[in-house]
Write a protein that holds these residues in place. Structure first.
Motif, PDB file in Angstrom:
ATOM      1  N   ARG A  13      78.246  61.594  48.761  1.00  0.00           N
ATOM      2  CA  ARG A  13      77.720  60.481  49.129  1.00  0.00           C
ATOM      3  C   ARG A  13      78.347  59.439  48.356  1.00  0.00           C
ATOM      4  O   ARG A  13      78.615  58.028  48.741  1.00  0.00           O
ATOM      5  CB  ARG A  13      76.375  60.274  49.090  1.00  0.00           C
ATOM      6  CG  ARG A  13      75.383  61.116  50.286  1.00  0.00           C
ATOM      7  CD  ARG A  13      74.041  61.146  49.914  1.00  0.00           C
ATOM      8  NE  ARG A  13      73.266  61.505  51.109  1.00  0.00           N
ATOM      9  CZ  ARG A  13      71.956  61.726  51.267  1.00  0.00           C
ATOM     10  NH1 ARG A  13      71.356  61.556  50.008  1.00  0.00           N
ATOM     11  NH2 ARG A  13      71.697  62.004  52.434  1.00  0.00           N
ATOM     12  N   LEU A  14      78.604  59.662  47.076  1.00  0.00           N
ATOM     13  CA  LEU A  14      79.619  58.525  46.207  1.00  0.00           C
ATOM     14  C   LEU A  14      80.785  57.998  46.829  1.00  0.00           C
ATOM     15  O   LEU A  14      81.102  56.902  46.686  1.00  0.00           O
ATOM     16  CB  LEU A  14      79.888  59.311  44.834  1.00  0.00           C
ATOM     17  CG  LEU A  14      80.267  58.140  43.706  1.00  0.00           C
ATOM     18  CD1 LEU A  14      79.253  57.371  43.344  1.00  0.00           C
ATOM     19  CD2 LEU A  14      80.763  59.231  42.462  1.00  0.00           C
ATOM     20  N   LYS A  15      81.484  58.994  47.934  1.00  0.00           N
ATOM     21  CA  LYS A  15      82.633  58.565  48.484  1.00  0.00           C
ATOM     22  C   LYS A  15      82.451  57.740  49.828  1.00  0.00           C
ATOM     23  O   LYS A  15      83.430  57.158  50.113  1.00  0.00           O
ATOM     24  CB  LYS A  15      83.634  59.669  48.623  1.00  0.00           C
ATOM     25  CG  LYS A  15      83.963  60.280  47.454  1.00  0.00           C
ATOM     26  CD  LYS A  15      84.715  61.575  47.617  1.00  0.00           C
ATOM     27  CE  LYS A  15      85.068  62.419  46.339  1.00  0.00           C
ATOM     28  NZ  LYS A  15      85.791  63.671  46.580  1.00  0.00           N
ATOM     29  N   THR A  16      81.170  58.116  50.191  1.00  0.00           N
ATOM     30  CA  THR A  16      80.922  57.450  51.535  1.00  0.00           C
ATOM     31  C   THR A  16      79.857  56.531  51.632  1.00  0.00           C
ATOM     32  O   THR A  16      80.216  55.228  52.329  1.00  0.00           O
ATOM     33  CB  THR A  16      80.565  58.853  52.729  1.00  0.00           C
ATOM     34  OG1 THR A  16      79.393  59.411  52.169  1.00  0.00           O
ATOM     35  CG2 THR A  16      81.691  59.709  52.728  1.00  0.00           C
ATOM     36  N   ASN A  17      78.872  56.723  51.196  1.00  0.00           N
ATOM     37  CA  ASN A  17      77.521  55.900  51.127  1.00  0.00           C
ATOM     38  C   ASN A  17      76.967  55.876  49.970  1.00  0.00           C
ATOM     39  O   ASN A  17      75.841  56.503  49.917  1.00  0.00           O
ATOM     40  CB  ASN A  17      76.681  56.175  52.257  1.00  0.00           C
ATOM     41  CG  ASN A  17      75.802  55.261  52.682  1.00  0.00           C
ATOM     42  OD1 ASN A  17      75.411  54.042  51.978  1.00  0.00           O
ATOM     43  ND2 ASN A  17      75.103  55.432  53.732  1.00  0.00           N
ATOM     44  N   PRO A  18      77.392  55.205  48.875  1.00  0.00           N
ATOM     45  CA  PRO A  18      76.876  55.446  47.396  1.00  0.00           C
ATOM     46  C   PRO A  18      75.661  55.069  47.251  1.00  0.00           C
ATOM     47  O   PRO A  18      74.713  55.637  46.267  1.00  0.00           O
ATOM     48  CB  PRO A  18      77.874  54.732  46.439  1.00  0.00           C
ATOM     49  CG  PRO A  18      78.617  53.611  47.459  1.00  0.00           C
ATOM     50  CD  PRO A  18      78.819  54.411  48.777  1.00  0.00           C
ATOM     51  N   LEU A  19      75.018  54.065  47.761  1.00  0.00           N
ATOM     52  CA  LEU A  19      73.728  53.517  47.766  1.00  0.00           C
ATOM     53  C   LEU A  19      72.632  54.867  48.125  1.00  0.00           C
ATOM     54  O   LEU A  19      71.513  54.752  47.728  1.00  0.00           O
ATOM     55  CB  LEU A  19      73.280  52.320  48.698  1.00  0.00           C
ATOM     56  CG  LEU A  19      73.520  50.960  47.713  1.00  0.00           C
ATOM     57  CD1 LEU A  19      74.974  50.885  47.276  1.00  0.00           C
ATOM     58  CD2 LEU A  19      72.863  49.822  48.592  1.00  0.00           C
ATOM     59  N   ARG A  20      73.047  55.541  48.867  1.00  0.00           N
ATOM     60  CA  ARG A  20      72.209  56.643  49.501  1.00  0.00           C
ATOM     61  C   ARG A  20      71.761  57.631  48.198  1.00  0.00           C
ATOM     62  O   ARG A  20      70.933  58.449  48.262  1.00  0.00           O
ATOM     63  CB  ARG A  20      72.690  57.423  50.573  1.00  0.00           C
ATOM     64  CG  ARG A  20      72.866  56.862  51.816  1.00  0.00           C
ATOM     65  CD  ARG A  20      71.225  56.280  52.258  1.00  0.00           C
ATOM     66  NE  ARG A  20      70.308  57.488  52.266  1.00  0.00           N
ATOM     67  CZ  ARG A  20      70.033  58.514  53.194  1.00  0.00           C
ATOM     68  NH1 ARG A  20      70.936  58.275  54.151  1.00  0.00           N
ATOM     69  NH2 ARG A  20      69.526  59.453  53.058  1.00  0.00           N
ATOM     70  N   VAL A  21      72.843  57.583  47.020  1.00  0.00           N
ATOM     71  CA  VAL A  21      72.458  58.492  46.015  1.00  0.00           C
ATOM     72  C   VAL A  21      71.031  58.076  45.338  1.00  0.00           C
ATOM     73  O   VAL A  21      70.305  58.861  44.872  1.00  0.00           O
ATOM     74  CB  VAL A  21      73.597  58.245  44.986  1.00  0.00           C
ATOM     75  CG1 VAL A  21      73.451  59.174  43.804  1.00  0.00           C
ATOM     76  CG2 VAL A  21      75.027  58.806  45.697  1.00  0.00           C
ATOM     77  N   LEU A  22      70.731  56.973  45.625  1.00  0.00           N
ATOM     78  CA  LEU A  22      69.565  56.453  44.993  1.00  0.00           C
ATOM     79  C   LEU A  22      68.238  57.192  45.198  1.00  0.00           C
ATOM     80  O   LEU A  22      67.332  57.170  44.719  1.00  0.00           O
ATOM     81  CB  LEU A  22      69.322  54.628  45.068  1.00  0.00           C
ATOM     82  CG  LEU A  22      70.489  53.790  44.516  1.00  0.00           C
ATOM     83  CD1 LEU A  22      70.286  52.527  44.716  1.00  0.00           C
ATOM     84  CD2 LEU A  22      70.451  54.118  42.991  1.00  0.00           C
ATOM     85  N   ASP A  23      68.293  57.370  46.677  1.00  0.00           N
ATOM     86  CA  ASP A  23      67.170  58.449  47.125  1.00  0.00           C
ATOM     87  C   ASP A  23      67.162  59.797  47.264  1.00  0.00           C
ATOM     88  O   ASP A  23      66.414  60.362  47.882  1.00  0.00           O
ATOM     89  CB  ASP A  23      66.598  57.636  48.644  1.00  0.00           C
ATOM     90  CG  ASP A  23      67.621  57.958  49.541  1.00  0.00           C
ATOM     91  OD1 ASP A  23      68.951  58.785  49.344  1.00  0.00           O
ATOM     92  OD2 ASP A  23      67.621  57.513  50.658  1.00  0.00           O
ATOM     93  N   THR A  24      68.054  60.330  46.470  1.00  0.00           N
ATOM     94  CA  THR A  24      68.158  61.696  46.179  1.00  0.00           C
ATOM     95  C   THR A  24      66.928  62.373  45.666  1.00  0.00           C
ATOM     96  O   THR A  24      66.108  61.811  44.878  1.00  0.00           O
ATOM     97  CB  THR A  24      69.457  62.150  45.298  1.00  0.00           C
ATOM     98  OG1 THR A  24      69.510  63.679  45.265  1.00  0.00           O
ATOM     99  CG2 THR A  24      69.099  61.660  43.865  1.00  0.00           C
ATOM    100  N   LYS A  25      66.693  63.532  46.132  1.00  0.00           N
ATOM    101  CA  LYS A  25      65.379  64.218  45.452  1.00  0.00           C
ATOM    102  C   LYS A  25      66.073  65.252  44.361  1.00  0.00           C
ATOM    103  O   LYS A  25      65.108  66.073  43.984  1.00  0.00           O
ATOM    104  CB  LYS A  25      65.089  65.148  46.643  1.00  0.00           C
ATOM    105  CG  LYS A  25      64.452  64.458  47.875  1.00  0.00           C
ATOM    106  CD  LYS A  25      63.157  63.175  47.598  1.00  0.00           C
ATOM    107  CE  LYS A  25      62.580  62.351  48.597  1.00  0.00           C
ATOM    108  NZ  LYS A  25      63.784  61.602  49.260  1.00  0.00           N
TER     109      LYS A  25
END
Length: 429
Positions: A200-212
């Motif tokens: 996700r860091l390469k594609t949609n980094p903000l989504r890393v914030l809601d990782t479980k």
């Protein structure tokens, strides 16, 4: 032997014993939205694939992994809609509904499709009710969307089981600056984050914030905060929203990791979550998407909306035992007729009663049968009362009136008085 036919995994039948609760829920929402001045729009289930690539984002999980996409006979790439906002925006643009600054307050309802791993509360065909508002850019309309859901939770009896989470993503420029800072930070800790977050860091980094993932969550504790990168416009907007929620007495939690999974969100994002359903805790979510209409070829048009998952909210109602007892009964009165002449008279009488007693739910026995068998069917129907019509009743112009669910003796009631009696003891009481 041929293989037994069955529904596709994750695409479920909604059976007759389940539909009364669905109708109750959908009717409650529709009535509420009528009261707030929202109008219903109905879009096709299938859209051109490019619609979702342009709106949701080609590097999102939805577009990359979850869409049901196929070519039709013309060679066009079509997709079963995975969400409703993009389709609603397309309809608004196509029919000029937002031109000239027209305010549109719309809602829709229907099935969505995503190829995910089926589990309780998450299905491949699922149903949503969504709201979309165009050409209003202030925090007042954001607040209205939240206020009306707060009222809905009260109507449904689930207000104590849901929590509102809020965040602001800022404008696209502010979010871009934050994205750069987040990528720089996470790149320096690449060996400490999980594989999915690395992707996700390469594609949609903000989504890393809601990782479980617990190790990645530990790294994020020291990551740059989105709130520190907010532009003044977004900060003022967010403060205006919070002030209105405070004035309305609606409690909320600021969740700085709330980013939503779609690229088009900006400024306000929110989720209503519950801890009563296990992993599938989000029951309603949305936010502002001021750049989406322009991104899809229209003129700059502010937009905000949300969608609620019907399956999850139905499950929550059942879990909390907030299913109204009245909706489980689909029949008020069951008419038993014995003999051909009684059947003919019963048909006429039933239609007259339906005319005279609006709202009466009356089932007439079909298939004849003995006294015992007809009463067995009357009891199985769930009716409160049975009407009995035979040769003796025909001769006297009366109907036997027998309670099926409580105290009371059978009595004979004249045909001329039957409508008033049913209106009093069934419809009104």
């Amino acid at each position: 032997m041929s293989k037994t036919l069955q529904a596709i995994r994750g695409m479920n039948d909604i059976l007759p014993e389940q539909t009364p609760l669905w109708r109750y829920f959908e009717g409650t929402v529709a009535s509420l939205l009528d009261g707030y001045g929202y109008r219903q729009i109905r879009m096709p289930i299938v859209e051109f694939t490019d619609l979702f690539k342009r709106s949701i984002g080609e590097v999102t999980d939805i577009v990359e992994k979850e869409m049901y996409t196929f070519e039709d006979r013309n060679g066009d790439s079509l997709t079963l809609r995975p969400e409703g906002t993009a389709a609603c925006v397309r309809a608004v643009l196509e029919h000029g509904l937002s031109g000239g600054g027209q305010v549109q307050k719309l809602w829709y309802m229907g099935p969505m499709f995503r190829h995910e791993r089926p589990q309780k509360g998450r299905y491949r065909q699922f149903h949503q009710i969504g709201l979309e508002v165009f050409n209003l850019d202030g925090p007042d309309i954001d607040a209205e969307l939240i206020v009306l859901t707060w009222r809905l939770w009260k109507l449904l009896g689930i207000r104590d089981a849901v929590t509102l989470e809020l965040n602001s993503l800022g404008t696209s420029e502010a979010r871009g600056r934050y994205r750069e800072a987040l990528v720089e930070f996470l790149t320096a800790h690449l060996d400490q984050i999980d594989e999915d977050s690395q992707r996700r860091l390469k594609t949609n980094p903000l989504r890393v914030l809601d990782t479980k993932h617990p190790e990645t969550q530990a790294v994020l504790v020291n990551a740059p905060k989105l709130a520190d990168y907010l532009d003044d416009e977004s900060r003022v907007h967010f403060e205006g929203l919070k002030a209105r929620l405070d004035a309305a007495g609606i409690p909320y939690v600021i969740n700085p990791k709330l980013v939503r999974g779609l690229d088009y969100y900006s400024k306000t994002v929110f989720e209503w979550v519950t801890d009563k359903l296990g992993a599938q805790g989000t029951v309603c979510a949305g936010g502002r998407y001021d750049g989406l209409v322009e991104q899809m070829g229209g003129k700059p048009t502010p937009g905000v909306g949300f969608a609620m998952g019907i399956e999850r909210l139905i499950l929550l109602l059942e879990t909390l035992e907030q299913v109204p007892e009245s909706i489980s009964r689909q029949v008020d009165v069951y008419l038993c007729a014995f003999g051909e002449q009684a059947e003919l008279a019963g048909l006429t009488l039933a239609e007259r009663l339906r005319d005279q007693v609006p709202g009466l739910r009356l089932m007439v026995n079909a298939g004849a049968g003995s006294f015992k068998s007809q009463f067995k069917k009357a009891d199985k129907s769930g009716a409160l009362y049975a009407l009995i019509l035979g040769d003796d009743e025909l001769a006297q112009q009366v109907v036997g009136f027998k309670p099926l669910r409580g105290q009371g003796e059978q009595q004979n009631i004249a045909w001329s008085a039957l409508a008033d009696h049913l209106a009093t003891c069934v419809v009104q009481g």
